[in-house]
Design an enzyme around this catalytic site. Structure first.
Site, PDB file in Angstrom:
ATOM      1  N   GLU A   2       7.838  88.584 -21.953  1.00 31.97           N
ATOM      2  CA  GLU A   2       6.666  88.411 -21.100  1.00 31.97           C
ATOM      3  C   GLU A   2       5.512  89.329 -21.472  1.00 31.97           C
ATOM      4  O   GLU A   2       4.458  89.253 -20.875  1.00 31.97           O
ATOM      5  CB  GLU A   2       7.095  88.634 -19.652  1.00 31.97           C
ATOM      6  CG  GLU A   2       8.335  87.811 -19.329  1.00 31.97           C
ATOM      7  CD  GLU A   2       8.518  87.477 -17.879  1.00 31.97           C
ATOM      8  OE1 GLU A   2       8.541  88.412 -17.078  1.00 31.97           O
ATOM      9  OE2 GLU A   2       8.616  86.277 -17.558  1.00 31.97           O
ATOM     10  N   ALA A   3       5.749  90.216 -22.447  1.00 27.34           N
ATOM     11  CA  ALA A   3       4.657  91.096 -22.879  1.00 27.34           C
ATOM     12  C   ALA A   3       4.228  90.663 -24.273  1.00 27.34           C
ATOM     13  O   ALA A   3       5.066  90.322 -25.109  1.00 27.34           O
ATOM     14  CB  ALA A   3       5.132  92.542 -22.900  1.00 27.34           C
ATOM     15  N   THR A  45      10.102  79.384 -25.483  1.00 30.40           N
ATOM     16  CA  THR A  45       8.741  79.780 -25.885  1.00 30.40           C
ATOM     17  C   THR A  45       8.473  79.349 -27.320  1.00 30.40           C
ATOM     18  O   THR A  45       7.400  78.820 -27.643  1.00 30.40           O
ATOM     19  CB  THR A  45       8.583  81.314 -25.754  1.00 30.40           C
ATOM     20  OG1 THR A  45       9.000  81.695 -24.445  1.00 30.40           O
ATOM     21  CG2 THR A  45       7.153  81.749 -25.974  1.00 30.40           C
ATOM     22  N   ALA A  46       9.459  79.564 -28.207  1.00 35.22           N
ATOM     23  CA  ALA A  46       9.246  79.239 -29.622  1.00 35.22           C
ATOM     24  C   ALA A  46       9.037  77.738 -29.811  1.00 35.22           C
ATOM     25  O   ALA A  46       8.117  77.305 -30.521  1.00 35.22           O
ATOM     26  CB  ALA A  46      10.434  79.715 -30.445  1.00 35.22           C
ATOM     27  N   ILE A  48       7.002  87.240 -29.680  1.00 33.91           N
ATOM     28  CA  ILE A  48       6.091  86.096 -29.500  1.00 33.91           C
ATOM     29  C   ILE A  48       5.056  86.113 -30.629  1.00 33.91           C
ATOM     30  O   ILE A  48       4.674  85.073 -31.165  1.00 33.91           O
ATOM     31  CB  ILE A  48       5.440  86.113 -28.106  1.00 33.91           C
ATOM     32  CG1 ILE A  48       6.521  85.887 -27.040  1.00 33.91           C
ATOM     33  CG2 ILE A  48       4.329  85.070 -27.986  1.00 33.91           C
ATOM     34  CD1 ILE A  48       6.047  85.991 -25.603  1.00 33.91           C
ATOM     35  N   THR A  73       6.970  92.243 -30.002  1.00 33.62           N
ATOM     36  CA  THR A  73       6.549  91.605 -31.254  1.00 33.62           C
ATOM     37  C   THR A  73       7.095  90.182 -31.447  1.00 33.62           C
ATOM     38  O   THR A  73       6.642  89.474 -32.344  1.00 33.62           O
ATOM     39  CB  THR A  73       7.008  92.466 -32.452  1.00 33.62           C
ATOM     40  OG1 THR A  73       8.325  92.940 -32.199  1.00 33.62           O
ATOM     41  CG2 THR A  73       6.083  93.652 -32.644  1.00 33.62           C
ATOM     42  N   LYS A 103      -2.974  93.347 -20.571  1.00 39.95           N
ATOM     43  CA  LYS A 103      -2.174  94.452 -21.111  1.00 39.95           C
ATOM     44  C   LYS A 103      -3.014  95.220 -22.126  1.00 39.95           C
ATOM     45  O   LYS A 103      -3.524  94.633 -23.086  1.00 39.95           O
ATOM     46  CB  LYS A 103      -0.909  93.875 -21.788  1.00 39.95           C
ATOM     47  CG  LYS A 103      -0.079  94.936 -22.496  1.00 39.95           C
ATOM     48  CD  LYS A 103       1.135  94.329 -23.190  1.00 39.95           C
ATOM     49  CE  LYS A 103       1.789  95.369 -24.098  1.00 39.95           C
ATOM     50  NZ  LYS A 103       2.803  94.804 -24.976  1.00 39.95           N
ATOM     51  N   GLY A 121      13.501  74.146 -26.771  1.00 45.89           N
ATOM     52  CA  GLY A 121      12.266  74.110 -25.992  1.00 45.89           C
ATOM     53  C   GLY A 121      12.029  75.381 -25.186  1.00 45.89           C
ATOM     54  O   GLY A 121      11.612  75.330 -24.043  1.00 45.89           O
TER      55      GLY A 121
HETATM   56  P1  FAD Z   1      15.301  80.451 -26.185  1.00 44.34           P
HETATM   57  O1  FAD Z   1      14.421  80.874 -25.091  1.00 44.34           O
HETATM   58  O2  FAD Z   1      16.742  80.898 -26.116  1.00 44.34           O
HETATM   59  O3  FAD Z   1      15.264  78.858 -26.232  1.00 44.34           O
HETATM   60  C1  FAD Z   1      16.244  78.118 -26.921  1.00 44.34           C
HETATM   61  C2  FAD Z   1      16.052  76.632 -26.653  1.00 44.34           C
HETATM   62  O4  FAD Z   1      16.967  75.922 -27.460  1.00 44.34           O
HETATM   63  C3  FAD Z   1      16.301  76.202 -25.213  1.00 44.34           C
HETATM   64  O5  FAD Z   1      15.350  75.230 -24.849  1.00 44.34           O
HETATM   65  C4  FAD Z   1      17.684  75.542 -25.261  1.00 44.34           C
HETATM   66  O6  FAD Z   1      17.838  74.522 -24.292  1.00 44.34           O
HETATM   67  C5  FAD Z   1      17.630  74.969 -26.671  1.00 44.34           C
HETATM   68  N1  FAD Z   1      18.979  74.748 -27.250  1.00 44.34           N
HETATM   69  C6  FAD Z   1      19.862  75.683 -27.674  1.00 44.34           C
HETATM   70  N2  FAD Z   1      20.975  75.075 -28.137  1.00 44.34           N
HETATM   71  C7  FAD Z   1      20.770  73.747 -28.008  1.00 44.34           C
HETATM   72  C8  FAD Z   1      21.552  72.577 -28.285  1.00 44.34           C
HETATM   73  N3  FAD Z   1      22.795  72.654 -28.796  1.00 44.34           N
HETATM   74  N4  FAD Z   1      21.013  71.382 -28.009  1.00 44.34           N
HETATM   75  C9  FAD Z   1      19.766  71.255 -27.478  1.00 44.34           C
HETATM   76  N5  FAD Z   1      18.992  72.301 -27.200  1.00 44.34           N
HETATM   77  C10 FAD Z   1      19.487  73.539 -27.448  1.00 44.34           C
HETATM   78  N6  FAD Z   1       9.297  88.853 -26.853  1.00 44.34           N
HETATM   79  C11 FAD Z   1       8.031  89.292 -26.684  1.00 44.34           C
HETATM   80  O7  FAD Z   1       7.147  88.887 -27.424  1.00 44.34           O
HETATM   81  N7  FAD Z   1       7.746  90.168 -25.684  1.00 44.34           N
HETATM   82  C12 FAD Z   1       8.691  90.707 -24.880  1.00 44.34           C
HETATM   83  O8  FAD Z   1       8.377  91.465 -23.975  1.00 44.34           O
HETATM   84  C13 FAD Z   1      10.039  90.317 -25.093  1.00 44.34           C
HETATM   85  N8  FAD Z   1      11.042  90.825 -24.351  1.00 44.34           N
HETATM   86  C14 FAD Z   1      12.324  90.446 -24.610  1.00 44.34           C
HETATM   87  C15 FAD Z   1      13.384  91.062 -23.942  1.00 44.34           C
HETATM   88  C16 FAD Z   1      14.691  90.723 -24.258  1.00 44.34           C
HETATM   89  C17 FAD Z   1      15.824  91.402 -23.568  1.00 44.34           C
HETATM   90  C18 FAD Z   1      14.974  89.704 -25.210  1.00 44.34           C
HETATM   91  C19 FAD Z   1      16.382  89.291 -25.517  1.00 44.34           C
HETATM   92  C20 FAD Z   1      13.926  89.086 -25.860  1.00 44.34           C
HETATM   93  C21 FAD Z   1      12.614  89.464 -25.600  1.00 44.34           C
HETATM   94  N9  FAD Z   1      11.560  88.895 -26.294  1.00 44.34           N
HETATM   95  C22 FAD Z   1      10.288  89.346 -26.107  1.00 44.34           C
HETATM   96  C23 FAD Z   1      11.795  87.791 -27.215  1.00 44.34           C
HETATM   97  C24 FAD Z   1      11.426  86.476 -26.536  1.00 44.34           C
HETATM   98  O9  FAD Z   1      12.150  86.327 -25.339  1.00 44.34           O
HETATM   99  C25 FAD Z   1      11.713  85.300 -27.443  1.00 44.34           C
HETATM  100  O10 FAD Z   1      11.140  85.514 -28.693  1.00 44.34           O
HETATM  101  C26 FAD Z   1      11.142  84.034 -26.898  1.00 44.34           C
HETATM  102  O11 FAD Z   1      11.553  83.825 -25.590  1.00 44.34           O
HETATM  103  C27 FAD Z   1      11.530  82.857 -27.730  1.00 44.34           C
HETATM  104  O12 FAD Z   1      12.851  82.469 -27.504  1.00 44.34           O
HETATM  105  P2  FAD Z   1      13.310  81.125 -28.197  1.00 44.34           P
HETATM  106  O13 FAD Z   1      12.416  80.035 -27.753  1.00 44.34           O
HETATM  107  O14 FAD Z   1      13.463  81.378 -29.642  1.00 44.34           O
HETATM  108  O15 FAD Z   1      14.796  80.916 -27.636  1.00 44.34           O
END
Ligand code: FAD
Length: 495
Positions: free
Chosen positions: A50-51, A16-17, A341, A339, A79, A14
């Site tokens: 966040e961007a 952003t993705a 998001i 890229t 932006k 849960g």
């Molecule tokens: P996460 O945010 O890691 O979420 C994972 C989820 O899975 C959480 O809810 C967690 O609770 C759940 N989960 C994991 N394991 C389990 C389990 N075993 N059981 C139950 N739940 C579980 N993107 C941009 O577009 N612009 C930016 O400026 C940008 N800057 C970034 C800077 C950095 C340093 C990094 C590392 C990334 C950046 N990104 C950016 C990428 C962006 O942060 C991610 O694409 C976005 O936050 C999506 O993350 P996610 O939802 O895939 O993973």
């Protein structure tokens, strides 16, 4: 006959993705399909990201999300691009903006006319002919003026997920809190059949979307899909992030400041700034990185500096069996051009378009994966370009990047631009010719020639053309209000 209709989709994760996926699925498929999202309160989201880039507006339109409402809720600012500082050389800067530079002619792009003008003694910068770039430089922004303006947002990632959670739950997404401890697979097909939580609860479904972040709990830990490592092209493997209180009005662009072994981001929201340093651990330790970041930020810190480790690359297949990986579980290229998001959004839309209501077919899986391949390769090349084309002689890291091998597709693009001034996009490229040109020129790559179509104008015509374009832009920018004033009346989160 067995009923193969998909009736229940489980989204694991849960961040952003996860919540972007839940929002789109519940809005667009909610009538036909049950959507469940599982997330663990004990496993934090990555908390950065966040961007954004302009197509995010299309995602909101598709879902019927009101711009002012989402901007207020996420403390967002506008932006117009990214200011790259110290990239080509120390003390250099250029903006990669979301705008169109100059005016295109059917046979050749504007930069040929600009290069012709340069040869004839015109000294204006390429960016002087871009409305969005000039507005960014002068901290201006408005909607509804005569000229369309191409923009994206800076937003608070945690608030964005929260906003999308409320949106999705209202549309029927069921949220289950709990840590996934086991993933069950069908012995015969290898498909995922159910997820079991630490509490013992089991959730069965027909189709699974892995949004568990870097862990890749379904796509990797259960399905062993494999990872293609790109760290030989994108050597940064760590980041340290910290938030600060704002000390000045928010600017309408992201700052990306190159340091000796990586680069620093500054993302201005309405009341705070997201800061971070992306770095290569071969050249800088975590402690050195934290210190470097803290020395280069302004404003009181409101979070502890947090180190995040990553490996640039991609999951070998985005869609495998009855599981699609979206977000960080599918790979991570690096945040330089914001890229990730966007890739979440394109993955969602591609999956919606190919959604296997009547069962997964190899053709749909192949189509999804082929399109994903071309999109990721194009993004990868664009990001590597920033590292490869630099003229810095002051640090081992930048020297390494200058001399590293790059993918043949990128080597060709760089050579083509250098030798001929031409840029052609590959299939799946999410950036426009304008973006490639701004970055290549900005990094110091000057073509040896321009397209002779630019000679269609004689010297007087060329001067008139360039002068009138530039003055039209500067007049239009002078009519815009300050970015901060526009935010206050359009989407203030304090209102
Ligand atoms: P996460 O945010 O890691 O979420 C994972 C989820 O899975 C959480 O809810 C967690 O609770 C759940 N989960 C994991 N394991 C389990 C389990 N075993 N059981 C139950 N739940 C579980 N993107 C941009 O577009 N612009 C930016 O400026 C940008 N800057 C970034 C800077 C950095 C340093 C990094 C590392 C990334 C950046 N990104 C950016 C990428 C962006 O942060 C991610 O694409 C976005 O936050 C999506 O993350 P996610 O939802 O895939 O993973």
């Amino acid at each position: 006959m067995t009923d193969t209709t998909l009736k229940h989709v489980v989204i694991a994760g849960g961040g952003t993705a996860g919540w972007m996926t839940a929002a789109a699925f519940s809005k667009l498929l909610g009538n036909n399909i049950k959507v469940t999202l599982i997330e663990s309160d004990d496993i934090a989201t990555v908390g950065v990201g966040e961007a954004t880039i302009p197509p995010i507006k299309n995602f909101h339109k598709l879902l019927g999300i009101n711009e002012q409402e989402v901007m207020k809720a996420t403390h967002a600012t506008f932006k117009l691009g990214i200011n790259f500082e110290n990239w080509g050389q120390v003390n250099d800067q250029y903006i990669h903006s979301f705008g169109v530079t100059g005016k295109e002619c059917w046979a050749g792009e504007f930069h040929h006319f600009w290069l012709h003008g340069k040869q004839k003694g015109h000294h204006d910068e390429f960016g002087d002919y871009c409305f969005e770039l000039q507005a960014a430089k002068q901290n201006k922004f408005a909607l509804g003026h005569d000229r369309p303006i191409n923009y994206a947002y800076h937003l608070d990632a945690t608030l964005y997920a929260k906003y999308l959670r409320t949106f999705s739950e209202k549309l029927g997404t069921e949220r289950i809190e709990g840590k996934i401890s086991q993933v069950d697979k069908c012995m015969k097909t290898g498909n995922i059949s159910a997820i079991t939580l630490a509490s013992g609860q089991t959730i069965a479904a027909d189709f699974f979307i892995d949004c568990t972040g870097f862990r890749g709990v379904l796509i990797e830990q259960a399905l062993h899909t494999g990872y293609e490592d790109w760290s030989h092209w994108l050597p940064c493997d760590s980041a340290v992030a910290v938030q600060t209180k704002s000390v000045s009005k928010p600017i309408p662009y992201t700052r990306s400041i190159a340091h000796d072994a990586g680069w620093q981001w500054q993302i201005p929201l309405q009341h705070r700034v997201g800061n971070g340093l992306v770095f290569c651990s071969k050249y800088l330790s975590d402690d050195e990185a934290k210190n470097l970041l803290l020395e280069n930020i302004v404003g009181e810190t409101i979070t502890e500096p947090r180190v995040i480790k990553f490996k640039t690359g991609r999951r070998r297949k985005g869609w495998h069996k009855n599981c699609v990986a979206i977000g960080l579980s599918s790979g991570f290229i690096e945040p330089l051009e914001s890229t990730s998001i966007h890739l979440i959004m394109t993955a969602i839309v591609r999956l919606l378009r190919l959604f296997p209501y009547n069962g997964v077919t190899p053709s749909a899986v192949d189509e999804y994966n082929n399109k994903l391949d071309s999109e990721l390769n194009a993004v990868r090349d664009f990001i590597i370009l920033h590292y490869k084309v630099n003229e810095r002689a002051d640090s081992k890291f930048w020297q390494h990047c200058q001399h590293m091998e790059v993918p043949p597709s990128l080597a060709h693009k760089i050579r083509l631009f250098k030798e001929t001034g031409r840029v052609f996009l590959d299939d799946g490229d999410i950036f426009r010719v304008d973006s490639w040109t701004q970055v290549m020129l900005g990094q110091g790559l000057m073509p040896m020639q321009y397209h002779q179509i630019a000679n269609i104008m004689n010297d007087d015509e060329l001067t008139k053309f360039l002068t009138s374009l530039k003055s039209a832009i500067s007049n239009a920018v002078s009519e815009l209000p300050e970015h901060d004033d526009f935010i206050k009346q359009y989407c203030s989160s304090s209102a």
